[in-house]
Design an enzyme around this catalytic site. Structure first.
Site, PDB file in Angstrom:
ATOM      1  N   ASP A  51       1.092  -0.968  -0.357  1.00 31.27           N
ATOM      2  CA  ASP A  51      -0.025  -0.131  -0.432  1.00 31.27           C
ATOM      3  C   ASP A  51       1.193   1.450   0.398  1.00 31.27           C
ATOM      4  O   ASP A  51       1.887   1.337   1.345  1.00 31.27           O
ATOM      5  CB  ASP A  51      -0.350   0.167   1.013  1.00 31.27           C
ATOM      6  CG  ASP A  51      -1.902   0.960   1.162  1.00 31.27           C
ATOM      7  OD1 ASP A  51      -3.199   0.640   0.794  1.00 31.27           O
ATOM      8  OD2 ASP A  51      -1.192   2.346   1.812  1.00 31.27           O
ATOM      9  N   TYR A  98       3.709   9.647  -0.084  1.00 30.51           N
ATOM     10  CA  TYR A  98       4.533   9.056   0.914  1.00 30.51           C
ATOM     11  C   TYR A  98       5.646   9.364  -0.097  1.00 30.51           C
ATOM     12  O   TYR A  98       6.699   9.758   0.075  1.00 30.51           O
ATOM     13  CB  TYR A  98       3.552   7.524   0.831  1.00 30.51           C
ATOM     14  CG  TYR A  98       2.099   7.223   1.232  1.00 30.51           C
ATOM     15  CD1 TYR A  98       2.002   8.363   1.703  1.00 30.51           C
ATOM     16  CD2 TYR A  98       2.508   5.923   0.992  1.00 30.51           C
ATOM     17  CE1 TYR A  98       0.698   7.841   2.884  1.00 30.51           C
ATOM     18  CE2 TYR A  98       1.777   5.546   2.368  1.00 30.51           C
ATOM     19  CZ  TYR A  98       0.292   6.532   1.969  1.00 30.51           C
ATOM     20  OH  TYR A  98      -0.888   6.578   2.984  1.00 30.51           O
ATOM     21  N   LYS A 122      -2.232   5.756  -4.665  1.00 31.61           N
ATOM     22  CA  LYS A 122      -3.746   6.976  -4.327  1.00 31.61           C
ATOM     23  C   LYS A 122      -3.777   8.560  -4.612  1.00 31.61           C
ATOM     24  O   LYS A 122      -2.195   9.035  -5.285  1.00 31.61           O
ATOM     25  CB  LYS A 122      -3.697   6.852  -2.550  1.00 31.61           C
ATOM     26  CG  LYS A 122      -3.524   6.142  -2.009  1.00 31.61           C
ATOM     27  CD  LYS A 122      -3.808   5.668  -0.146  1.00 31.61           C
ATOM     28  CE  LYS A 122      -3.394   4.782   1.038  1.00 31.61           C
ATOM     29  NZ  LYS A 122      -2.467   4.554   0.977  1.00 31.61           N
ATOM     30  N   HIS A 153      -7.547  10.053  -1.869  1.00 35.80           N
ATOM     31  CA  HIS A 153      -6.332   9.540  -0.984  1.00 35.80           C
ATOM     32  C   HIS A 153      -8.031  10.198   0.263  1.00 35.80           C
ATOM     33  O   HIS A 153      -7.608   9.756   1.074  1.00 35.80           O
ATOM     34  CB  HIS A 153      -5.584  10.482  -1.289  1.00 35.80           C
ATOM     35  CG  HIS A 153      -3.867   9.654  -0.251  1.00 35.80           C
ATOM     36  ND1 HIS A 153      -3.044   9.786  -0.627  1.00 35.80           N
ATOM     37  CD2 HIS A 153      -4.474   9.057   1.561  1.00 35.80           C
ATOM     38  CE1 HIS A 153      -2.475   9.332   0.908  1.00 35.80           C
ATOM     39  NE2 HIS A 153      -3.105   9.222   1.532  1.00 35.80           N
ATOM     40  N   LYS A 183       2.889  -1.225   8.539  1.00 39.06           N
ATOM     41  CA  LYS A 183       4.345  -0.621   8.313  1.00 39.06           C
ATOM     42  C   LYS A 183       5.332  -0.534   9.484  1.00 39.06           C
ATOM     43  O   LYS A 183       4.847  -0.552  10.417  1.00 39.06           O
ATOM     44  CB  LYS A 183       4.116   0.817   8.130  1.00 39.06           C
ATOM     45  CG  LYS A 183       5.243   1.682   7.504  1.00 39.06           C
ATOM     46  CD  LYS A 183       6.305   2.110   9.197  1.00 39.06           C
ATOM     47  CE  LYS A 183       6.949   2.613   8.538  1.00 39.06           C
ATOM     48  NZ  LYS A 183       7.639   3.529  10.584  1.00 39.06           N
ATOM     49  N   SER A 184       6.028  -1.324   8.822  1.00 37.87           N
ATOM     50  CA  SER A 184       7.549  -1.112   9.779  1.00 37.87           C
ATOM     51  C   SER A 184       8.345  -1.394   9.055  1.00 37.87           C
ATOM     52  O   SER A 184       8.912  -2.066   8.288  1.00 37.87           O
ATOM     53  CB  SER A 184       7.368  -2.618  11.024  1.00 37.87           C
ATOM     54  OG  SER A 184       8.865  -2.408  11.685  1.00 37.87           O
ATOM     55  N   VAL A 185       9.914  -0.752   8.802  1.00 41.36           N
ATOM     56  CA  VAL A 185      11.001  -0.720   8.869  1.00 41.36           C
ATOM     57  C   VAL A 185      12.026  -1.744   9.797  1.00 41.36           C
ATOM     58  O   VAL A 185      13.104  -2.041   8.917  1.00 41.36           O
ATOM     59  CB  VAL A 185      11.501   0.573   8.649  1.00 41.36           C
ATOM     60  CG1 VAL A 185      11.138   1.785   7.829  1.00 41.36           C
ATOM     61  CG2 VAL A 185      11.360   0.976   9.895  1.00 41.36           C
ATOM     62  N   ARG A 208       9.606  -6.768  13.326  1.00 38.13           N
ATOM     63  CA  ARG A 208       8.533  -6.953  13.645  1.00 38.13           C
ATOM     64  C   ARG A 208       7.625  -7.243  12.332  1.00 38.13           C
ATOM     65  O   ARG A 208       6.308  -7.895  12.172  1.00 38.13           O
ATOM     66  CB  ARG A 208       8.511  -5.693  13.685  1.00 38.13           C
ATOM     67  CG  ARG A 208       8.608  -4.734  15.091  1.00 38.13           C
ATOM     68  CD  ARG A 208       8.418  -3.705  14.874  1.00 38.13           C
ATOM     69  NE  ARG A 208       9.194  -2.949  16.531  1.00 38.13           N
ATOM     70  CZ  ARG A 208       9.512  -1.185  16.828  1.00 38.13           C
ATOM     71  NH1 ARG A 208       9.216  -0.775  16.132  1.00 38.13           N
ATOM     72  NH2 ARG A 208       9.692  -1.258  17.602  1.00 38.13           N
ATOM     73  N   ASN A 226       4.320  -9.524  12.621  1.00 42.20           N
ATOM     74  CA  ASN A 226       2.996  -9.216  11.939  1.00 42.20           C
ATOM     75  C   ASN A 226       2.581  -9.925  10.978  1.00 42.20           C
ATOM     76  O   ASN A 226       1.081 -10.188  10.276  1.00 42.20           O
ATOM     77  CB  ASN A 226       2.986  -7.162  11.198  1.00 42.20           C
ATOM     78  CG  ASN A 226       3.243  -6.240  12.351  1.00 42.20           C
ATOM     79  OD1 ASN A 226       3.418  -6.469  13.572  1.00 42.20           O
ATOM     80  ND2 ASN A 226       4.258  -5.360  12.261  1.00 42.20           N
TER      81      ASN A 226
HETATM   82  P1  NDP Z   1       0.711   1.198  12.161  1.00 40.28           P
HETATM   83  O1  NDP Z   1      -0.746   1.858  12.567  1.00 40.28           O
HETATM   84  O2  NDP Z   1       0.876  -0.062  11.027  1.00 40.28           O
HETATM   85  O3  NDP Z   1       2.224   1.458  12.958  1.00 40.28           O
HETATM   86  C1  NDP Z   1       3.640   2.055  13.026  1.00 40.28           C
HETATM   87  C2  NDP Z   1       4.284   2.282  13.240  1.00 40.28           C
HETATM   88  O4  NDP Z   1       4.839   0.903  14.738  1.00 40.28           O
HETATM   89  C3  NDP Z   1       5.296   2.365  12.945  1.00 40.28           C
HETATM   90  O5  NDP Z   1       5.625   3.246  13.777  1.00 40.28           O
HETATM   91  C4  NDP Z   1       6.551   0.917  13.448  1.00 40.28           C
HETATM   92  O6  NDP Z   1       7.793   1.273  13.682  1.00 40.28           O
HETATM   93  C5  NDP Z   1       5.918   0.394  14.543  1.00 40.28           C
HETATM   94  N1  NDP Z   1       5.675  -1.327  14.385  1.00 40.28           N
HETATM   95  C6  NDP Z   1       5.271  -1.838  13.310  1.00 40.28           C
HETATM   96  N2  NDP Z   1       5.268  -3.378  14.185  1.00 40.28           N
HETATM   97  C7  NDP Z   1       5.460  -2.803  15.203  1.00 40.28           C
HETATM   98  C8  NDP Z   1       5.478  -4.089  16.439  1.00 40.28           C
HETATM   99  N3  NDP Z   1       5.369  -5.671  15.916  1.00 40.28           N
HETATM  100  N4  NDP Z   1       5.881  -3.839  17.696  1.00 40.28           N
HETATM  101  C9  NDP Z   1       5.980  -2.084  17.403  1.00 40.28           C
HETATM  102  N5  NDP Z   1       5.970  -1.281  17.016  1.00 40.28           N
HETATM  103  C10 NDP Z   1       5.592  -1.743  16.071  1.00 40.28           C
HETATM  104  O7  NDP Z   1       0.701   3.318  10.867  1.00 40.28           O
HETATM  105  P2  NDP Z   1       0.621   3.652  10.073  1.00 40.28           P
HETATM  106  O8  NDP Z   1       0.184   5.475  10.360  1.00 40.28           O
HETATM  107  O9  NDP Z   1       2.236   3.202   8.498  1.00 40.28           O
HETATM  108  O10 NDP Z   1      -0.249   2.670   8.952  1.00 40.28           O
HETATM  109  C11 NDP Z   1      -0.276   1.350   8.541  1.00 40.28           C
HETATM  110  C12 NDP Z   1      -0.248   1.758   6.615  1.00 40.28           C
HETATM  111  O11 NDP Z   1      -2.007   2.660   6.465  1.00 40.28           O
HETATM  112  C13 NDP Z   1       0.045   2.658   6.088  1.00 40.28           C
HETATM  113  O12 NDP Z   1       2.077   2.497   5.672  1.00 40.28           O
HETATM  114  C14 NDP Z   1       0.199   2.711   4.588  1.00 40.28           C
HETATM  115  O13 NDP Z   1       0.203   2.674   3.772  1.00 40.28           O
HETATM  116  C15 NDP Z   1      -1.943   3.688   5.498  1.00 40.28           C
HETATM  117  N6  NDP Z   1      -2.317   4.785   5.932  1.00 40.28           N
HETATM  118  C16 NDP Z   1      -3.151   5.000   4.666  1.00 40.28           C
HETATM  119  C17 NDP Z   1      -3.449   6.520   5.252  1.00 40.28           C
HETATM  120  C18 NDP Z   1      -4.500   7.355   4.829  1.00 40.28           C
HETATM  121  O14 NDP Z   1      -4.519   8.463   4.867  1.00 40.28           O
HETATM  122  N7  NDP Z   1      -5.168   6.319   3.335  1.00 40.28           N
HETATM  123  C19 NDP Z   1      -2.519   7.107   6.471  1.00 40.28           C
HETATM  124  C20 NDP Z   1      -1.942   7.027   7.098  1.00 40.28           C
HETATM  125  C21 NDP Z   1      -1.552   5.253   6.843  1.00 40.28           C
HETATM  126  P3  NDP Z   1       9.140   0.352  13.178  1.00 40.28           P
HETATM  127  O15 NDP Z   1       8.759   1.438  11.111  1.00 40.28           O
HETATM  128  O16 NDP Z   1      10.089   1.773  13.497  1.00 40.28           O
HETATM  129  O17 NDP Z   1       9.514  -0.438  12.743  1.00 40.28           O
END
Ligand code: NDP
Length: 278
Positions: A46, A51, A76, A109, A231-233, A237, A241
């Site tokens: 996604d 982005y 989007k 979006h 999302k995670s980098v 994780r 996930n």
């Molecule tokens: P998420 O709820 O997916 O959370 C991501 C955060 O959580 C990052 O900081 C990540 O850290 C951390 N994380 C991920 N997995 C774990 C884990 N297992 N344990 C602890 N911490 C964890 O948030 P997003 O806002 O990224 O939402 C996901 C996706 O939704 C986005 O990437 C995007 O594709 C979409 N989105 C769409 C929007 C829209 O308006 N349509 C708006 C926002 C998001 P780290 O990366 O450092 O590991």
């Protein structure tokens, strides 16, 4: 054969219920992150023009060696391109940046209620869909009153509505409206960007079922039927996930997590958000 269930959208197209989101992944880190996600087993990415990492998503898809048809790709339309011709041109740029011949799903979006007329934008989306260059089209951050306008004034029913959903914002009304109109709900920020992971109720369930709070929260979404793409980098994780298919939550656990709802957004409110980048 992947364990990830497929959800059939209202036009028959199938989407993996679990994917990988790339919001806030820096372009320089995106190729590596998406390659790691694809290696982990994710087959649904996604992204969005907003982005700034579509090129790198495309590079990862090509370098993965996977068949393009085995990866579901969503992008989007950014907020500055709601006018009909602008939307068509922006879609063409997204395809070009991704280096793809077609998308699996293209979304508006944000509705931007005070900026322009999103029904005009949707007519451009319909043209894109009819041309075959996106297998499905949908919207993001639309409330029922926005969707009602589309349903009344345009022809193609959106295949998905991607909205913020997590235990602190369960969005039962919008999810019910989506379901009633055969619009699949995609839940963005499924773990509220990490904010729900220290919740004592979620921690208690996690401890009892022997999983992490993130796994419990993501499993909660899956059992409610929503499509998610955490999302995670961080590779560990990403793997955590993805391991969601060898346990199940009870109806009672689903209910206690849903009861955490407190109407708390991590992102903008679609009824007031009108930001257009200059
Ligand atoms: P998420 O709820 O997916 O959370 C991501 C955060 O959580 C990052 O900081 C990540 O850290 C951390 N994380 C991920 N997995 C774990 C884990 N297992 N344990 C602890 N911490 C964890 O948030 P997003 O806002 O990224 O939402 C996901 C996706 O939704 C986005 O990437 C995007 O594709 C979409 N989105 C769409 C929007 C829209 O308006 N349509 C708006 C926002 C998001 P780290 O990366 O450092 O590991």
């Amino acid at each position: 054969m992947s364990q990830v269930p497929l959800i059939t959208l209202n036009n028959g197209v199938e989407i993996p219920q679990l994917g990988f989101g790339v919001f806030q992944i820096e372009p320089r880190d995106t190729k590596e992150a998406v390659l790691a996600a694809l290696e982990t087993g994710y087959r649904h990415i996604d992204t969005a023009e907003m982005y700034g990492n579509e090129k790198e998503v495309g590079q990862a898809i090509r370098e993965s060696g996977l068949d393009r048809n085995d990866i579901f790709v969503t992008s989007k339309l950014n907020n500055g391109y709601h006018a009909y011709g602008d939307a068509l041109a922006a879609f063409a740029r997204s395809l070009d940046d991704l280096g793809l011949e077609k998308l699996d799903l293209f979304l508006i979006h944000w509705p931007l209620p005070k900026v322009g007329d999103f029904t005009e934008t949707w007519k451009a989306m319909e043209e894109i869909y009819r041309s075959g260059r996106s297998r499905a089209i949908g919207v993001s951050n639309f409330n029922p009153h926005h969707l009602n306008r589309l349903l009344q004034e345009t022809e193609v029913v959106p295949a998905v509505n991607q909205i913020e959903v997590h235990p602190y914002l369960t969005q039962e009304d919008v999810r019910a409206f989506n379901a009633e109109h055969e619009i699949a709900t995609e839940a963005w920020s499924p773990i509220a960007k990490g904010k729900v992971l220290n919740d004592p109720v979620i921690a208690e369930v996690a401890e009892r079922v022997g999983r992490t709070p993130a796994q419990v929260t993501l499993r909660w979404h899956l059992q409610r039927g929503d499509i998610i793409f955490p999302k995670s980098v961080t590779r560990s994780r990403m793997e955590e996930n993805f391991r969601l298919f060898d346990f199940e939550l009870s109806e009672e656990d689903l209910a206690v997590i849903a009861a955490l709802d407190r109407g708390e957004r991590t992102g903008p409110d679609p009824d007031t958000f009108n930001y257009v980048p200059q």
